[in-house]
Design a protein around this motif. Structure first.
Motif, PDB file in Angstrom:
ATOM      1  N   TRP A 107       0.838  -1.203   0.000  1.00  0.00           N
ATOM      2  CA  TRP A 107       0.000   0.000   0.000  1.00  0.00           C
ATOM      3  C   TRP A 107       0.872   1.251   0.000  1.00  0.00           C
ATOM      4  O   TRP A 107       1.756   1.397   0.842  1.00  0.00           O
ATOM      5  CB  TRP A 107      -0.917   0.023   1.231  1.00  0.00           C
ATOM      6  CG  TRP A 107      -1.736  -1.221   1.379  1.00  0.00           C
ATOM      7  CD1 TRP A 107      -1.454  -2.292   2.190  1.00  0.00           C
ATOM      8  CD2 TRP A 107      -2.949  -1.546   0.702  1.00  0.00           C
ATOM      9  NE1 TRP A 107      -2.426  -3.255   2.053  1.00  0.00           N
ATOM     10  CE2 TRP A 107      -3.357  -2.827   1.145  1.00  0.00           C
ATOM     11  CE3 TRP A 107      -3.741  -0.889  -0.246  1.00  0.00           C
ATOM     12  CZ2 TRP A 107      -4.515  -3.456   0.690  1.00  0.00           C
ATOM     13  CZ3 TRP A 107      -4.902  -1.522  -0.692  1.00  0.00           C
ATOM     14  CH2 TRP A 107      -5.272  -2.781  -0.231  1.00  0.00           C
ATOM     15  N   THR A 108       0.589   2.140  -0.965  1.00  0.00           N
ATOM     16  CA  THR A 108       1.294   3.421  -1.061  1.00  0.00           C
ATOM     17  C   THR A 108       0.312   4.527  -0.696  1.00  0.00           C
ATOM     18  O   THR A 108      -0.854   4.483  -1.108  1.00  0.00           O
ATOM     19  CB  THR A 108       1.800   3.635  -2.502  1.00  0.00           C
ATOM     20  OG1 THR A 108       2.665   2.560  -2.845  1.00  0.00           O
ATOM     21  CG2 THR A 108       2.549   4.959  -2.629  1.00  0.00           C
ATOM     22  N   TYR A 109       0.771   5.503   0.065  1.00  0.00           N
ATOM     23  CA  TYR A 109      -0.076   6.629   0.469  1.00  0.00           C
ATOM     24  C   TYR A 109       0.393   7.914  -0.183  1.00  0.00           C
ATOM     25  O   TYR A 109       1.598   8.190  -0.235  1.00  0.00           O
ATOM     26  CB  TYR A 109      -0.095   6.757   2.000  1.00  0.00           C
ATOM     27  CG  TYR A 109      -0.762   5.540   2.577  1.00  0.00           C
ATOM     28  CD1 TYR A 109      -2.146   5.479   2.664  1.00  0.00           C
ATOM     29  CD2 TYR A 109      -0.018   4.410   2.926  1.00  0.00           C
ATOM     30  CE1 TYR A 109      -2.776   4.326   3.107  1.00  0.00           C
ATOM     31  CE2 TYR A 109      -0.641   3.257   3.373  1.00  0.00           C
ATOM     32  CZ  TYR A 109      -2.018   3.225   3.457  1.00  0.00           C
ATOM     33  OH  TYR A 109      -2.648   2.089   3.874  1.00  0.00           O
ATOM     34  N   VAL A 110      -0.565   8.693  -0.693  1.00  0.00           N
ATOM     35  CA  VAL A 110      -0.268   9.983  -1.312  1.00  0.00           C
ATOM     36  C   VAL A 110      -1.076  11.035  -0.557  1.00  0.00           C
ATOM     37  O   VAL A 110      -2.307  10.983  -0.533  1.00  0.00           O
ATOM     38  CB  VAL A 110      -0.669   9.994  -2.807  1.00  0.00           C
ATOM     39  CG1 VAL A 110      -0.326  11.331  -3.436  1.00  0.00           C
ATOM     40  CG2 VAL A 110       0.007   8.840  -3.541  1.00  0.00           C
ATOM     41  N   ALA A 111      -0.367  11.966   0.055  1.00  0.00           N
ATOM     42  CA  ALA A 111      -1.039  13.040   0.799  1.00  0.00           C
ATOM     43  C   ALA A 111      -0.779  14.358   0.089  1.00  0.00           C
ATOM     44  O   ALA A 111       0.225  14.516  -0.601  1.00  0.00           O
ATOM     45  CB  ALA A 111      -0.507  13.100   2.232  1.00  0.00           C
ATOM     46  N   VAL A 112      -1.716  15.291   0.254  1.00  0.00           N
ATOM     47  CA  VAL A 112      -1.541  16.628  -0.305  1.00  0.00           C
ATOM     48  C   VAL A 112      -1.731  17.630   0.832  1.00  0.00           C
ATOM     49  O   VAL A 112      -2.545  17.411   1.746  1.00  0.00           O
ATOM     50  CB  VAL A 112      -2.554  16.897  -1.454  1.00  0.00           C
ATOM     51  CG1 VAL A 112      -3.990  16.905  -0.942  1.00  0.00           C
ATOM     52  CG2 VAL A 112      -2.235  18.202  -2.170  1.00  0.00           C
ATOM     53  N   HIS A 113      -0.971  18.700   0.766  1.00  0.00           N
ATOM     54  CA  HIS A 113      -1.125  19.750   1.772  1.00  0.00           C
ATOM     55  C   HIS A 113      -2.570  20.264   1.757  1.00  0.00           C
ATOM     56  O   HIS A 113      -3.106  20.569   0.705  1.00  0.00           O
ATOM     57  CB  HIS A 113      -0.143  20.893   1.472  1.00  0.00           C
ATOM     58  CG  HIS A 113      -0.350  22.082   2.358  1.00  0.00           C
ATOM     59  ND1 HIS A 113      -0.162  22.018   3.728  1.00  0.00           N
ATOM     60  CD2 HIS A 113      -0.751  23.336   2.088  1.00  0.00           C
ATOM     61  CE1 HIS A 113      -0.428  23.197   4.245  1.00  0.00           C
ATOM     62  NE2 HIS A 113      -0.795  24.012   3.277  1.00  0.00           N
ATOM     63  N   GLY A 114      -3.191  20.307   2.923  1.00  0.00           N
ATOM     64  CA  GLY A 114      -4.598  20.708   3.026  1.00  0.00           C
ATOM     65  C   GLY A 114      -5.533  19.515   3.119  1.00  0.00           C
ATOM     66  O   GLY A 114      -6.679  19.656   3.537  1.00  0.00           O
ATOM     67  N   GLY A 115      -5.046  18.336   2.721  1.00  0.00           N
ATOM     68  CA  GLY A 115      -5.879  17.124   2.806  1.00  0.00           C
ATOM     69  C   GLY A 115      -6.854  17.017   1.646  1.00  0.00           C
ATOM     70  O   GLY A 115      -7.374  18.036   1.181  1.00  0.00           O
ATOM     71  N   PHE A 116      -7.065  15.800   1.140  1.00  0.00           N
ATOM     72  CA  PHE A 116      -8.059  15.607   0.079  1.00  0.00           C
ATOM     73  C   PHE A 116      -9.442  15.774   0.671  1.00  0.00           C
ATOM     74  O   PHE A 116      -9.705  15.372   1.802  1.00  0.00           O
ATOM     75  CB  PHE A 116      -7.915  14.216  -0.549  1.00  0.00           C
ATOM     76  CG  PHE A 116      -6.717  14.093  -1.435  1.00  0.00           C
ATOM     77  CD1 PHE A 116      -6.730  14.648  -2.714  1.00  0.00           C
ATOM     78  CD2 PHE A 116      -5.566  13.461  -0.989  1.00  0.00           C
ATOM     79  CE1 PHE A 116      -5.624  14.547  -3.533  1.00  0.00           C
ATOM     80  CE2 PHE A 116      -4.448  13.361  -1.805  1.00  0.00           C
ATOM     81  CZ  PHE A 116      -4.477  13.908  -3.085  1.00  0.00           C
ATOM     82  N   GLU A 117     -10.329  16.384  -0.109  1.00  0.00           N
ATOM     83  CA  GLU A 117     -11.698  16.571   0.362  1.00  0.00           C
ATOM     84  C   GLU A 117     -12.582  15.495  -0.234  1.00  0.00           C
ATOM     85  O   GLU A 117     -12.667  15.356  -1.450  1.00  0.00           O
ATOM     86  CB  GLU A 117     -12.203  17.959  -0.047  1.00  0.00           C
ATOM     87  CG  GLU A 117     -11.604  19.040   0.825  1.00  0.00           C
ATOM     88  CD  GLU A 117     -12.128  20.421   0.475  1.00  0.00           C
ATOM     89  OE1 GLU A 117     -12.553  20.620  -0.677  1.00  0.00           O
ATOM     90  OE2 GLU A 117     -12.091  21.296   1.351  1.00  0.00           O
TER      91      GLU A 117
END
Lengths: 282, 215
Positions: A107-117
């Motif tokens: 499992w790979t995790y991709v995060a973005v600043h602010g969080g996905f909505e």
């Protein structure tokens, strides 16, 4: 604001957070990230709280297009993206983020600043398509993120070495005695604790089947009872199944053990072929 | 009442040796109490038959809390089935398996329908999928082991028999129960969110269900 477009989903991509807790009595499992350790680090690297919604990718093949310049982080299984696992950096609008080759873990995790909505159902953004809650991502989906903070991050940041994990070399997996431990014959208990195990390819977010030894389940039927994530049930065929995050909330097979939550994040990343052993937690 | 740990943060409490109406009345009392009190140290709780699972916040002393809550539960007045909500659910008895099930038990289809729609059932647990009720009180003549090979897709709203229970498929899913009919009632609907998210679920554990034959 839209930040990412899904071009290809690979073997499976969904939005997950720390799960929907508090609905088990209605038959709703927690769902949420399979590897909370990696997911928390992906979020921290972009300045989010540990539980912000992020993308969970299975193995390889996903491809995204960045719609707005933002800071992104990747953690967990290394899948050959231009941001290597356990790192974060800004990606410009129009750039492509691709995960062509899984190298370790699942499992790979991709995060973005602010969080996905993503819309919340029962207090969580975690997709649980099997249960009619949310869906897997599809090509063409455009994902939004929460507003960016004024603080400008530049350059690359990464997770401390001590927190990065080599999923091909898991440590001993801590296991507690399950509610039916005493019903197993002492020889079966020993066999369970002494054998070397691996995760079968017939495994998913519902349950991980384990291979390594066949256990003789205690005779007789038992009434179904509520189960926790990490429960190791032994069905009549003797092949243990670990209840994972989308797994049923009740189970009718005897439970020989319960994987410690800390160890479960390691186990979640064990690919078929990766061997591990148990260590009693008591 | 006794308890056993379920990993480092949870306790599985066994209410009695048997699963009968008295045990279910105690289980119902505990569920209603926890639903009302919303205890901070308990992050989740659930019940099935004669057991109640308490999941505590990380860092809590599970042994101390389990003993403390068992004392509290012992003092609760049991809540009889008669005091719980009764849901009348219309069923069109046109299921794929009803003829076969009737033949298997040496009954006519009409008799299967009357025997299945006669009892007032109790929801002994919600599980398998969100909102799927396991209903106790099935006529012993209708008890039927699950199908040898489960169907890959059973439509939502299917009313079915599995072992000594009857139930209602809450979403389309694979399933091994014998299909008796269908209900138009949505027992689980993620879009139903008024007055709050609990409205998604028509039934709660401990409620009662009566099936009403419909055309």
């Amino acid at each position: 604001m839209e930040v990412l477009e899904i071009v290809k989903t690979g073997l499976g991509a969904s939005v997950q957070d720390l799960g929907r807790i508090g609905w088990k009595r209605f038959g709703v499992p927690p769902s949420g990230v399979m590897d909370p350790h990696a997911a928390a680090w992906a979020n921290r690297l972009v300045g989010n709280s540990d539980g912000a919604p992020l993308l969970e990718l299975l193995l390889q093949g996903a491809k995204f297009r960045v719609l707005t310049e933002r800071r992104f982080a990747v953690a967990g299984a290394e899948a050959g993206a231009r941001i290597s696992a356990w790192h974060a950096r800004s990606i410009a609008r129009g750039e492509v983020l691709e995960f062509p080759r899984n190298q370790k873990g699942l499992w790979t995790y991709v995060a973005v600043h602010g969080g996905f909505e993503a819309g919340e159902v029962l207090g969580s953004s975690s997709a649980y398509p099997r249960g009619g809650i949310g869906r897997m991502l599809q090509p063409g989906d455009r994902l939004s993120a929460g507003s960016a903070s004024d603080v400008l991050h530049v350059g690359e940041s990464w997770t401390a070495w001590s927190e990065q994990r080599d999923y091909d070399a898991p440590p001993l997996s801590r296991v507690w005695r399950g509610p039916q431990w005493e019903l197993f014959d002492p020889a079966e208990q020993r066999c369970f604790l002494d054998a070397e195990w691996e995760v079968s390819s017939r495994s998913d977010r519902v349950g991980y089947r384990l291979e390594g030894a066949r256990l003789n389940a205690p005779a007789g039927e038992m009434r179904s009872e509520p189960v926790v994530v990490g429960s190791i049930q032994v069905p009549p065929n003797g092949q243990p199944i670990v209840t994972m995050r989308d797994g049923p909330t009740v189970g009718g097979y005897p439970k020989i053990g319960i994987v410690d939550p800390e160890s479960l994040s390691w186990l979640a990343q064990c690919r078929p072929g990766v061997r591990f052993r148990w260590a009693p937690a008591e | 009442m006794r308890w056993t740990p379920c990993g480092p943060h949870a306790a599985l409490i066994e209410l009695a040796e048997t699963d009968d109406a008295a045990t279910r009345a105690r289980s119902r009392a505990i569920l209603r109490f926890l639903e009302r009190e919303r205890v901070r140290a308990i992050v989740d709780f659930s019940a099935a038959f004669d057991k109640v699972l308490l999941e505590f916040r990380t860092g809590e002393d599970v042994a101390a809390l389990a003993s403390q809550w068992m004392r509290k539960f012992s003092a609760l007045k049991p809540v009889d089935a008669a005091a719980s909500a009764l849901h009348e659910i219309p069923v069109v008895y046109d299921g794929e398996d009803i003829a076969e099930l009737a033949e298997r038990h040496g009954l006519g289809v009409g008799e299967v329908i009357s025997r299945h729609s006669a009892p007032i059932y109790e929801v002994v647990l919600l599980g398998f999928s969100p909102g799927f009720p396991y209903l106790a009180g099935l006529d012993p003549k209708l008890c039927t082991p699950r199908r040898a090979s489960p169907r890959p897709r059973v439509p939502a709203g299917s009313v079915a028999i599995g072992g000594s229970h009857t139930g209602i498929y809450s979403i389309e899913s694979p399933g091994g129960w014998h299909l008796l009919g269908t209900t138009p009632v949505r027992i689980f609907d993620p879009a139903r969110r008024e007055p709050d998210d609990e409205a998604m679920f028509l039934l709660r554990a401990g409620d009662r269900v009566k099936f009403v034959p419909a055309e």
